[in-house]
Design a protein around this motif. Structure first.
Motif, PDB file in Angstrom:
ATOM      1  N   GLU A 204     -12.760 -10.260  -7.715  1.00 55.17           N
ATOM      2  CA  GLU A 204     -12.664  -8.921  -7.120  1.00 55.17           C
ATOM      3  C   GLU A 204     -11.457  -8.166  -7.671  1.00 55.17           C
ATOM      4  N   LYS A 205     -10.372  -8.874  -7.889  1.00 55.08           N
ATOM      5  CA  LYS A 205      -9.145  -8.246  -8.392  1.00 55.08           C
ATOM      6  C   LYS A 205      -9.292  -7.781  -9.832  1.00 55.08           C
ATOM      7  N   TYR A 206      -9.866  -8.626 -10.677  1.00 55.05           N
ATOM      8  CA  TYR A 206      -9.942  -8.326 -12.115  1.00 55.05           C
ATOM      9  C   TYR A 206     -11.287  -7.742 -12.547  1.00 55.05           C
TER      10      TYR A 206
ATOM     11  N   HIS B 228     -11.669 -13.972  -4.870  1.00 60.95           N
ATOM     12  CA  HIS B 228     -10.685 -12.896  -4.782  1.00 60.95           C
ATOM     13  C   HIS B 228     -10.151 -12.502  -6.158  1.00 60.95           C
ATOM     14  N   LEU B 229     -10.152 -13.436  -7.101  1.00 58.48           N
ATOM     15  CA  LEU B 229      -9.701 -13.106  -8.447  1.00 58.48           C
ATOM     16  C   LEU B 229     -10.750 -12.289  -9.186  1.00 58.48           C
TER      17      LEU B 229
END
Length: 377
Positions: free
Chosen positions: A152-154, A149-150
């Motif tokens: 995907e976020k960054y 998820h990180l």
């Protein structure tokens, strides 16, 4: 340099971190920066792994990490911990049960990778095992295995993603009233690594384990680690460290100490100051230093030795070292003791003579240290 005072312009103000224990080794606070390495034998081959741990410890390693990828490795860990002269960190990836098994096997610390270990419930199981077995934890954030998820976020690995991962797992440990942990922010890119550690340093007092991960081979990895770790250590950041090289673990330990010695953060063994040699040299400097490095490996006492080929810089360097040898004469050179000219020595006898002088000086330093400790009791 034992006979010279500490100069104020050399001082490094270390970041104030809280102290934890990895076995009997203090990490953080005002403790010396500890040096680590990691075995590369099959953990299931307990005898080979123990031999490598012992070799690393003899080279000065304070802590050694061992990979625990499967149940067979967990079983072997019992013997490895029992025979190890230094605390063992169990490296845990993917399966949280290996962490529980390692804690029960007597590991002094569990290294868990937030991106691989699984959900929060599994982390809590590892925390419970660590607490029950008086085991510390290292949160090992790695740019190459960040949570999905990180990424995907960054969009890609970056310092912000690494710090967010680390802070999330710090919160999990602290929410479970577990505070015996340290944390690392490793990447193969030195800029990303430095930025992540610098950002995190402003947000936690947890001790930091330092490293440039997958740094490369002996030469390239040493240079990359010296630049990346050296700059962070110079800024006062770092409590324990590993130099990650595609090389013998003993070499990692040696380079780790050389980095610390160059910054005046830790002293162990003989610090040899030598010239690169040129046409002025009165003896074969390169060969002499190579032999002396090998002959003086057994000296653990912090002290300095200068080996300079000619009188251009030799006398000046010798003024600042415990023992010195400066070439320049016809087949002989000058021996310096405690920064002062002492006597001449022939080139063909210099190596044996220097080894003798260094051993004598080391014994003197240790005797003075023992006397001072006895007087203080």
């Amino acid at each position: 340099m034992s006979h010279n005072p500490i100069r104020p312009w050399r001082n490094i103000d270390r970041r104030k971190s809280r102290q934890i224990m990895v076995g009997d080794v203090p990490v953080g606070g005002d403790a010396p920066i500890s040096v680590q390495t990691m075995t590369n034998t099959l953990t299931t081959d307990a005898r080979a792994t123990i031999a490598q741990v012992v070799a690393a410890a003899e080279a000065g390693a304070d802590i050694v990490r061992v990979s625990v990828p499967d149940e067979a490795s967990s079983r072997a860990l019992h013997e490895i911990v029992r025979e190890s002269p230094v605390p063992i960190v169990a490296d845990i990836h993917f399966h949280y049960k290996r962490g529980i098994e390692a804690a029960e096997a007597g590991a002094a610390c569990l290294r868990i990778n937030p991106g691989n270990i699984g959900d929060e419930a599994r982390v809590k199981e590892v925390i419970r095992a660590a607490r029950d077995n008086k085991c510390s934890i290292r949160i090992g954030v790695n740019a190459g295995s960040l949570e999905k998820h990180l990424l995907e976020k960054y969009g890609e690995p970056c310092p912000d993603a690494m710090v967010e991962s680390g802070l999330h797992h710090i919160k999990i440990l602290e929410d479970n009233d577990f505070h015996e942990f340290k944390i690392s922010m490793k990447a193969s890119d030195i800029f990303m690594t430095a930025a992540a550690y610098q950002q995190l340093a402003e947000q936690t007092d947890a001790p930091f384990h330092m490293g440039i991960t997958e740094a490369g081979g002996f030469v390239g990895g040493t240079v990359k680690s010296a630049i990346g770790l050296g700059n962070l250590l110079w800024a006062g950041i770092g409590d324990t460290m590993r130099v990650s090289l595609s090389a013998d673990p003993v070499e990692e330990v040696k380079i780790g100490f050389e980095i610390l010695k160059s910054l005046g953060l830790r002293h162990r063994g003989v610090n040899i100051i030598s010239c690169p040699s040129c046409a002025r040299q009165g003896f074969d400097v390169i060969k002499t230093v190579e032999v002396l490095e090998r002959r003086l490996e057994h000296i653990k006492t912090p002290m300095s030795l200068s080996i300079i080929g000619c009188v251009v810089n030799g006398p000046g360097e010798a003024l600042m070292t415990d023992v010195g040898f400066t070439g320049g004469g016809a087949g002989s050179g000058m021996v310096y003791l405690a920064g002062k000219q002492s006597h001449k020595m022939s080139n063909d006898q210099m190596v044996e003579h220097i080894v003798e002088q260094v051993e004598k000086k080391a014994a003197q330093i240790e005797a003075e240290k023992a006397a001072a400790e006895q007087a203080a009791e």
